[in-house]
Design an enzyme around this catalytic site. Sequence first.
Site, PDB file in Angstrom:
ATOM      1  N   GLY A 144       0.826  -1.200   0.000  1.00 45.55           N
ATOM      2  CA  GLY A 144       0.000   0.000   0.000  1.00 45.55           C
ATOM      3  C   GLY A 144       0.854   1.241   0.000  1.00 45.55           C
ATOM      4  N   GLY A 189       0.831   5.746   1.225  1.00 44.67           N
ATOM      5  CA  GLY A 189       0.180   6.830   1.936  1.00 44.67           C
ATOM      6  C   GLY A 189       0.976   8.101   1.774  1.00 44.67           C
ATOM      7  N   GLY A 190       0.669   9.107   2.583  1.00 45.39           N
ATOM      8  CA  GLY A 190       1.341  10.385   2.475  1.00 45.39           C
ATOM      9  C   GLY A 190       2.825  10.317   2.764  1.00 45.39           C
ATOM     10  N   GLY A 213       4.876   7.621   2.199  1.00 48.77           N
ATOM     11  CA  GLY A 213       5.646   6.848   1.251  1.00 48.77           C
ATOM     12  C   GLY A 213       4.977   5.532   0.913  1.00 48.77           C
ATOM     13  N   GLN A 214       5.798   4.516   0.676  1.00 47.46           N
ATOM     14  CA  GLN A 214       5.323   3.241   0.163  1.00 47.46           C
ATOM     15  C   GLN A 214       5.599   2.119   1.163  1.00 47.46           C
ATOM     16  OE1 GLN A 214       3.837   2.909  -3.047  1.00 47.46           O
ATOM     17  NE2 GLN A 214       3.256   0.968  -2.144  1.00 47.46           N
ATOM     18  N   VAL A 215       4.740   1.116   1.166  1.00 44.09           N
ATOM     19  CA  VAL A 215       4.958  -0.082   1.979  1.00 44.09           C
ATOM     20  C   VAL A 215       5.025  -1.276   1.038  1.00 44.09           C
ATOM     21  CG1 VAL A 215       4.143  -1.499   3.898  1.00 44.09           C
ATOM     22  CG2 VAL A 215       3.679   0.955   3.876  1.00 44.09           C
ATOM     23  N   ASP A 241      -3.513   3.803  19.831  1.00 39.16           N
ATOM     24  CA  ASP A 241      -4.269   3.889  18.575  1.00 39.16           C
ATOM     25  C   ASP A 241      -4.761   2.510  18.152  1.00 39.16           C
ATOM     26  OD1 ASP A 241      -5.443   5.252  16.456  1.00 39.16           O
ATOM     27  OD2 ASP A 241      -3.733   4.911  15.128  1.00 39.16           O
TER      28      ASP A 241
END
Length: 414
Positions: free
Chosen positions: A24, A26-27, A29-31, A138
């Site tokens: 995936g 997100g803001g 970077g990359q996973v 969280d």
Amino acid sequence: MNAAALSPEDPAELGGFELLGRIGHGGMGQVYLGESPGGEPAAVKVIKPSVVDSETRTRFAQEIEVLKTIWGPRIAAFLDADAEAEQPWLATEYVDGPDLRKHITTHGPLPTALTASLGATLAEALAGVHKQGLLHRDLKPANILLGPNGPKIIDFGLAVFTESSASLTAPNTVLGTPACMAPEQANGVKPLSPSVDVYALGACLLFAATGHYPFQADNLHALFHLITKPDAQPDLTNAPQELIPLLTTMLSYAPQDRPALPEVVQQCRTVIEGQGLKVAQARHRLTTHIAATTPQDTAPVPPLAPAPLDAAALADPPTAVLPQSPGTTAPTVPLPHGSAAPATYTPTLKAGPIPAVRDLQPTRPVPPPGTPPPARRGQEHTGPTGGVAQTRHSPQARRVAQQLREAYAQGAKF
């Protein structure tokens, strides 16, 4: 293992981990789905160059040090990291299974005994984290992975030392996911106690048993108002009668009214035994139930279109850093799901956590016309020292890589 194919711009290797596909983005970077030299799968998070500066590296290094202190059989293990690399990266254990949010959304609520089993397992895991002087802060369904050997907790990016007044976060901020956030956490109370994780676990168990959260609203203003309203009662609609007493106390407004985690474990055991099962039997049924409803394939995950703003979207937005002015009890600007971030929303490592692996939107790269599929897997590539290194794979990893290459080729417009 579900992953999207690598794009031609993706690195073939990071820190000795060979990259097999994208999990995936997100803001930050990359996973990637990676594999260690010994064949161990890993979730490798990479911070993109545009957000890397000295402050980011310091923040990232602090979070790595926190992750190194967390351990336990129900915790996704820290593997390795490098905050000083050109692109800072972090590798954690890859849990091959859906997260709780995805499973419940797709297959519906869990039976009573399986919800209680989940509660007993996670309460015991969190108690172990608290003994290490840490809080999660969280916990939410997207941070609970339902693996083949039982549930595991991920994403301790918000964890802080309970015995210290120091925090990894900026002052006057509220960190966490609103739908599972305890009232005192939403009010910006510091320092927080282990009761915040008890509340969050109660919200997760309610979601597992019913498919909804304690409080739901059309926007963040209304949601925070409900959470922080002392006389507001959580919505326990459709919760099993056997679980209502436990959920009611876990979701109490006042921290001192919530049970300790060992008591949560015991009450979950009582529910399980009331269903005519032993605890070990219930745990086995939980893993069997998840396995029976989880597709065993390696097809890449298609991209998800932004969802409209509704109760489900508000339940698990990207983990937000919600600035507060002293004396206020709610964020000043709502954060619509899928919309551009307002000025007061700061989704960077400077004031927030690393994005959770399971919170990130799956991606599928679309190559330009005429671009051949990547041919990294199974070929020689330049190693970290500039020499030529041979890629290595377990048989399973080779099958995964082959299917990813084929899927990538099918998606190419040429």
